[in-house]
Design an enzyme around this catalytic site. Structure first.
Site, PDB file in Angstrom:
ATOM      1  N   ASP A 133      -0.285   6.192   0.573  1.00 54.66           N
ATOM      2  CA  ASP A 133       0.716   5.526  -0.260  1.00 54.66           C
ATOM      3  C   ASP A 133       0.287   4.152  -0.777  1.00 54.66           C
ATOM      4  O   ASP A 133       0.672   3.739  -1.855  1.00 54.66           O
ATOM      5  CB  ASP A 133       2.034   5.360   0.526  1.00 54.66           C
ATOM      6  CG  ASP A 133       1.832   4.684   1.880  1.00 54.66           C
ATOM      7  OD1 ASP A 133       0.682   4.347   2.203  1.00 54.66           O
ATOM      8  OD2 ASP A 133       2.815   4.514   2.619  1.00 54.66           O
ATOM      9  N   HIS A 134      -0.549   3.446  -0.013  1.00 59.84           N
ATOM     10  CA  HIS A 134      -0.829   2.052  -0.361  1.00 59.84           C
ATOM     11  C   HIS A 134      -1.906   1.888  -1.431  1.00 59.84           C
ATOM     12  O   HIS A 134      -2.007   0.836  -2.039  1.00 59.84           O
ATOM     13  CB  HIS A 134      -1.266   1.269   0.882  1.00 59.84           C
ATOM     14  CG  HIS A 134      -0.131   0.825   1.753  1.00 59.84           C
ATOM     15  ND1 HIS A 134       0.744   1.699   2.345  1.00 59.84           N
ATOM     16  CD2 HIS A 134       0.267  -0.411   2.130  1.00 59.84           C
ATOM     17  CE1 HIS A 134       1.625   1.018   3.060  1.00 59.84           C
ATOM     18  NE2 HIS A 134       1.367  -0.265   2.944  1.00 59.84           N
TER      19      HIS A 134
ATOM     20  N   ASP B 268       1.955  -0.048  10.434  1.00 61.69           N
ATOM     21  CA  ASP B 268       2.538  -0.765   9.309  1.00 61.69           C
ATOM     22  C   ASP B 268       3.736  -1.521   9.841  1.00 61.69           C
ATOM     23  O   ASP B 268       4.516  -0.972  10.635  1.00 61.69           O
ATOM     24  CB  ASP B 268       2.979   0.208   8.211  1.00 61.69           C
ATOM     25  CG  ASP B 268       3.324  -0.549   6.949  1.00 61.69           C
ATOM     26  OD1 ASP B 268       2.502  -0.591   6.019  1.00 61.69           O
ATOM     27  OD2 ASP B 268       4.445  -1.119   6.895  1.00 61.69           O
TER      28      ASP B 268
ATOM     29  N   ARG C 111       8.804  -8.082   0.695  1.00 66.81           N
ATOM     30  CA  ARG C 111       7.927  -9.241   0.828  1.00 66.81           C
ATOM     31  C   ARG C 111       7.904 -10.063  -0.452  1.00 66.81           C
ATOM     32  O   ARG C 111       7.952  -9.511  -1.546  1.00 66.81           O
ATOM     33  CB  ARG C 111       6.497  -8.755   1.058  1.00 66.81           C
ATOM     34  CG  ARG C 111       6.321  -7.889   2.288  1.00 66.81           C
ATOM     35  CD  ARG C 111       5.315  -8.541   3.174  1.00 66.81           C
ATOM     36  NE  ARG C 111       4.756  -7.659   4.159  1.00 66.81           N
ATOM     37  CZ  ARG C 111       5.115  -7.684   5.434  1.00 66.81           C
ATOM     38  NH1 ARG C 111       6.065  -8.493   5.836  1.00 66.81           N
ATOM     39  NH2 ARG C 111       4.534  -6.884   6.301  1.00 66.81           N
TER      40      ARG C 111
ATOM     41  N   SER D 261       2.168  -8.571   7.756  1.00 64.35           N
ATOM     42  CA  SER D 261       1.647  -7.220   7.905  1.00 64.35           C
ATOM     43  C   SER D 261       0.999  -6.939   9.258  1.00 64.35           C
ATOM     44  O   SER D 261       0.654  -7.837  10.014  1.00 64.35           O
ATOM     45  CB  SER D 261       0.632  -7.027   6.792  1.00 64.35           C
ATOM     46  OG  SER D 261      -0.409  -6.196   7.180  1.00 64.35           O
TER      47      SER D 261
ATOM     48  N   ARG E 226      -1.869  -5.430   9.351  1.00 66.66           N
ATOM     49  CA  ARG E 226      -3.295  -5.180   9.048  1.00 66.66           C
ATOM     50  C   ARG E 226      -4.195  -5.917  10.034  1.00 66.66           C
ATOM     51  O   ARG E 226      -4.164  -7.126  10.158  1.00 66.66           O
ATOM     52  CB  ARG E 226      -3.604  -5.558   7.593  1.00 66.66           C
ATOM     53  CG  ARG E 226      -3.464  -7.018   7.278  1.00 66.66           C
ATOM     54  CD  ARG E 226      -3.601  -7.287   5.782  1.00 66.66           C
ATOM     55  NE  ARG E 226      -2.393  -6.855   5.078  1.00 66.66           N
ATOM     56  CZ  ARG E 226      -1.875  -7.460   4.019  1.00 66.66           C
ATOM     57  NH1 ARG E 226      -2.464  -8.514   3.498  1.00 66.66           N
ATOM     58  NH2 ARG E 226      -0.770  -7.029   3.444  1.00 66.66           N
TER      59      ARG E 226
HETATM   60  C1  MIC Z   1       2.877  -4.810   3.862  1.00 67.36           C
HETATM   61  O1  MIC Z   1       4.007  -4.531   3.491  1.00 67.36           O
HETATM   62  O2  MIC Z   1       2.467  -5.973   4.003  1.00 67.36           O
HETATM   63  C2  MIC Z   1       1.917  -3.679   4.150  1.00 67.36           C
HETATM   64  C3  MIC Z   1       0.935  -3.673   3.084  1.00 67.36           C
HETATM   65  O3  MIC Z   1       2.614  -2.456   4.141  1.00 67.36           O
HETATM   66  C4  MIC Z   1       1.298  -3.929   5.520  1.00 67.36           C
HETATM   67  C5  MIC Z   1       0.238  -3.001   5.901  1.00 67.36           C
HETATM   68  C6  MIC Z   1      -1.096  -3.276   5.276  1.00 67.36           C
HETATM   69  O4  MIC Z   1      -1.467  -4.424   5.085  1.00 67.36           O
HETATM   70  O5  MIC Z   1      -1.796  -2.300   5.024  1.00 67.36           O
HETATM   71  C7  MIC Z   1       2.315  -3.980   6.655  1.00 67.36           C
HETATM   72  O6  MIC Z   1       3.462  -4.244   6.435  1.00 67.36           O
HETATM   73  O7  MIC Z   1       1.924  -3.820   7.826  1.00 67.36           O
HETATM   74 FE1  SF4 Z   2       4.492  -0.328   1.075  1.00 65.62          FE
HETATM   75 FE2  SF4 Z   2       4.613  -2.358   2.839  1.00 65.62          FE
HETATM   76 FE3  SF4 Z   2       5.712  -2.568   0.400  1.00 65.62          FE
HETATM   77 FE4  SF4 Z   2       6.798  -0.987   2.152  1.00 65.62          FE
HETATM   78  S1  SF4 Z   2       6.642  -3.210   2.336  1.00 65.62           S
HETATM   79  S2  SF4 Z   2       6.439  -0.487  -0.004  1.00 65.62           S
HETATM   80  S3  SF4 Z   2       5.016  -0.173   3.255  1.00 65.62           S
HETATM   81  S4  SF4 Z   2       3.525  -2.324   0.885  1.00 65.62           S
END
Ligand code: MIC
Ligand code: SF4
Length: 748
Positions: A92-93, A157, A445, A641, A643
């Site tokens: 998805d990402h 995640d 975010r 995140s 990550r």
């Molecule tokens: C996010 O919303 O910041 C992400 C991208 O989904 C991350 C995961 C990632 O960095 O791959 C998360 O929330 O953990």
């Molecule tokens: Fe994707 Fe993270 Fe955004 Fe949700 S908050 S849509 S998991 S990047």
């Protein structure tokens, strides 16, 4: 499959609950019920909130493609034939948003071929379910297929808590944690404290589930939930749809909470039924008392929760949060005045709805109702309007029920079922670097640079229905609840409050579900990692600790203010290197504010005096000379995140210690897992004492022990030195990780 998991779980719950009630001498909250019923060993486990490390056995693991790469690379190092617990990977990402769903998807499949092939072949071999690109965003797919009341799910995640909308504990973790659980180990987490949110009343008018969590973000702040579970209770809880509960739990990640959860109720039954899980719904109904808190909890909640917050849903106003942080909240009625006072540009350049947290049928139908009113008044979206559906089911149902058409008529573009603009995979046509303008979304975010890669963009968050009204007005100063807008005929009109359906009356429409089941046996199957790949690199174990204290480490960076994982390891264009540790490490700290350099991401090689270099350049120079370094950080360091690249890159580039005022939970664990010493100032004011030219020693490491502070000596350039204390939360087992060089090394 969830049916078997649920049957076994519910069968063993009564016994363990009885033991727990006896041991604790009281009834149990819902969060406690889920924790104790997943204990690796209830009897030998200590149960002290905020202190004990819990060893738990999750029911399942979910991974998304950007983090699954490292999770799988680490899991492969454990040399197991199959994943020990049911697990899935969700693509998805990595889908870039630019031309609309169809074209974007075709391009994604092509440009991410290596990564998708790697993940698909690894999934097939190790018994892991694989959800193809376009199938949907991990949390939406997990809610539709895997989450169930009482379950414990971990996911790579931070927004995994979405599953709390179905009454389980769903918790975000780093890839190393996921890899270990798939390798058959229990999962460890600090026993969270509990925040009880007492909900009364009922949402009405413009107020939506999103506003509950936006309001709480403002109240509790981005660190208010750290190492805590947020448990909702009270009569208001059962008035909120299951998907609305999902939204509230999902965005609870923005409080830094370990997770959030709602008690099992009829809304969950309705959602399980409509997502083809009537058997599970019936099983849960038959076991209802196991899936809610004991009755005495509601009678005297103060005895059960460490903190209680009252929210009256009936009086809740729609909220807007931002820019740059999700805890800068205010009711929408106050937005215009604040924008004026603070000089936020009120012209909205883009309005984006959907994402993992806000693309339920309820969200979409309420937003479409606003869009229809705009169309009726002869208006179109003034701001660029983008829609990110959460899953194939949502997309096809939106299409069948005419919402897609409505959004398109309004001038909107429907993107693929993926994260897209939420993770910086958005090619914003009109954005200009260096120029501040405003955008609004219903995502989770809003860190600087998050959506469009432009640090100056002011990103605000609101409910999808409010974002849709904003899209039409194109004005951040507009208050759709109280104000009017001029229609095409020049006449003023006022939006009626949004009305939608919680669940589709005709059921969900289905497209291609996009699920690929693993092979019955993985024997003889290979995992595809092309040796010359730019995107994937097999991992080499990190070196073991050499047994020596860290003497006179140069300071790599002292970060100032908010340091999220987006600052430490930015996403967007860097996402493509998530499987290649060496390459992605070039992004290290690119978004972080260095206390000793005016531009983010840059600093000085203190050994040569050369300045204006990126942090990766500096760290690589030190590494080449065999020198380690230290990172100093501010409050809630590593917020955001899951990550683990934000821990792996520093580790790879020889950072030995990260010393901060405080940490966010997932990141602190990620650092420990990768063998970095994560310390906090015993006196946060000592942060001020650290200067660029200092050399810092951390000593007494051979007697590192849980709860025992560590001595840090700051050597000043004039030859003087001062000693300060640093605390840590390292357990016996984590000391073994540190000594072995990483948790994974300690395993092998
Ligand atoms: C996010 O919303 O910041 C992400 C991208 O989904 C991350 C995961 C990632 O960095 O791959 C998360 O929330 O953990
Ligand atoms: Fe994707 Fe993270 Fe955004 Fe949700 S908050 S849509 S998991 S990047």
């Amino acid at each position: 499959m969830s049916m078997d998991l649920a049957k076994n779980l519910y069968a063993k719950m009564p016994d363990v609950f009885a033991k727990a009630r006896k041991k604790f001498g009281r009834g149990l909250t819902l969060a406690e019920k889920v924790l104790v019923s997943h204990a690796d060993n209830f009897d030998t486990q200590t149960w002290e909130r905020g202190k004990a490390m819990l060893a738990l056995r999750p029911d399942r693991v979910a991974m998304q493609d950007a983090t699954a790469q490292m999770a799988m690379l680490q899991f492969m190092q454990a040399n197991k034939a199959q994943a020990a617990v049911p697990s899935t990977i969700h693509c998805d990402h990595l889908i870039r948003a630019e031309m609309g769903s169809e074209k974007d998807l075709i391009r994604a499949v092509d440009e991410n071929k290596e990564v998708y092939n790697f993940l698909a072949s690894a999934a097939k071999k190790y018994g892991i379910g694989f959800w193809k690109p376009g199938a949907g965003i991990i949390h939406q797919v997990v809610l539709e297929n895997y989450a169930f009341p009482g379950s414990l799910i971990i996911g790579t995640d931070s927004h995994t808590p979405n599953g709390g909308g179905l009454g389980g504990l769903a918790i975000g973790v780093g890839g190393a944690d996921a890899g270990e659980v798939m390798a058959g180990l229990p999962w460890e987490v600090l026993h969270p404290k509990l925040i009880g949110i007492h909900l009364t009343g009922k949402l009405s008018g413009w107020a939506s589930p999103k506003d509950v969590i936006l309001y709480l973000c403002g109240l509790l702040t981005v660190k208010g939930g750290t190492n805590k579970i947020v448990e909702y209770f009270g009569p208001g809880a059962e008035t909120i749809s299951a998907t609305g509960k999902g939204t509230i739990c999902n965005m609870g990640a923005e409080l830094g909470a370990t997770t959030s959860v709602f008690p099992f109720d009829q809304k969950m039954v309705a959602y399980l039924n409509i997502t083809d899980r009537a058997d599970l719904a019936n099983l849960a109904i038959a076991n209802k008392q196991l899936l809610v808190a004991d009755p005495e909890v509601a009678q005297s909640p103060e005895k059960y929760y460490d903190q209680i917050v009252e929210v009256d849903l009936s009086t809740l106003e729609p909220h807007v949060v931002g820019p740059h942080t999700p805890d800068l909240a205010r009711p929408i009625s106050k937005m215009a005045a604040e924008a004026k006072e603070k000089g936020y540009p009120v012209e909205l350049k883009a309005a984006l709805i959907g994402s993992c947290t806000n693309s339920s049928y309820e969200d979409i139908s309420r937003s479409a109702h606003i869009a229809q009113q705009g169309l009726k008044a002869g208006l179109k979206a003034k701001a660029s309007f983008l829609v990110s559906p959460g899953s194939e089911r949502i997309y096809h149902t939106m299409k069948r029920d005419g919402f897609l058409e409505t959004f398109e008529k309004l001038g909107g573009t429907v993107l693929s079922n993926s994260c897209g603009p939420c993770i910086g995979q958005w090619k914003r046509a009109d954005g200009v670097k260096g120029k501040a303008d405003s955008i609004v979304s219903s995502f989770n975010r809003n860190f600087p640079g998050r959506n469009d890669g432009i640090n100056e963009t002011l990103s605000f968050l609101a409910s999808p229905e409010v974002v849709t009204a904003y899209a039409i007005a194109g004005d951040l100063g507009f208050d759709p609840v109280h104000q009017t807008l001029k229609g095409a005929d020049g006449k003023e009109f006022k939006f009626q409050p949004p009305v939608g359906e919680e669940l589709p009356a005709k059921g969900f429409a289905k497209g291609e579900e996009g699920f690929v089941a693993p092979a019955a046996s993985g024997e003889g199957l290979t995992v595809e990692v092309p040796p010359t790949s730019e995107r994937l690199q097999l991992l080499q174990p990190f070196p073991r600790w050499d047994g020596k204290d860290f003497e006179k480490l140069p300071l790599l960076i002292k970060t100032k203010g908010k340091t999220t994982t987006d600052h430490i390891s930015p996403a967007g264009p860097w996402l493509k290197f998530r499987g290649h540790l060496d390459k992605i490490s070039d992004n290290m700290f690119l978004g972080a504010n260095n206390a000793f350099f005016p531009e983010p991401g840059k600093g000085t090689d203190v050994l040569t005096g050369e300045t204006g270099l990126t942090m990766a350049q500096i760290a690589r120079r030190y590494k080449a000379k065999g020198i380690g370094s230290i990172v100093v950080g501010d409050e809630n360091y590593g917020e955001g995140s899951s990550r683990e690249h934000a821990a792996m890159s520093p580790r790879f580039l020889n950072v030995k210690v990260v010393l901060t005022k405080s940490f966010a939970r997932i990141h602190e664990t990620n650092l420990k897992k990768q063998g970095i010493l994560a310390l906090t100032f015993a006196d946060p004011k000592d942060y001020e004492k650290i200067e660029q030219q200092d050399r810092i020693s951390v000593t007494g490491l051979s007697s590192l022990a849980p709860g025992k502070p560590v001595q840090v000596t700051i050597h000043k350039p004039d030859g003087t030195a001062l000693t300060i204390q640093a605390n840590h939360s390292i357990t016996e087992q984590q000391i073994a990780w540190f000594k072995a060089g990483s948790a994974l090394n300690a395993l092998n």
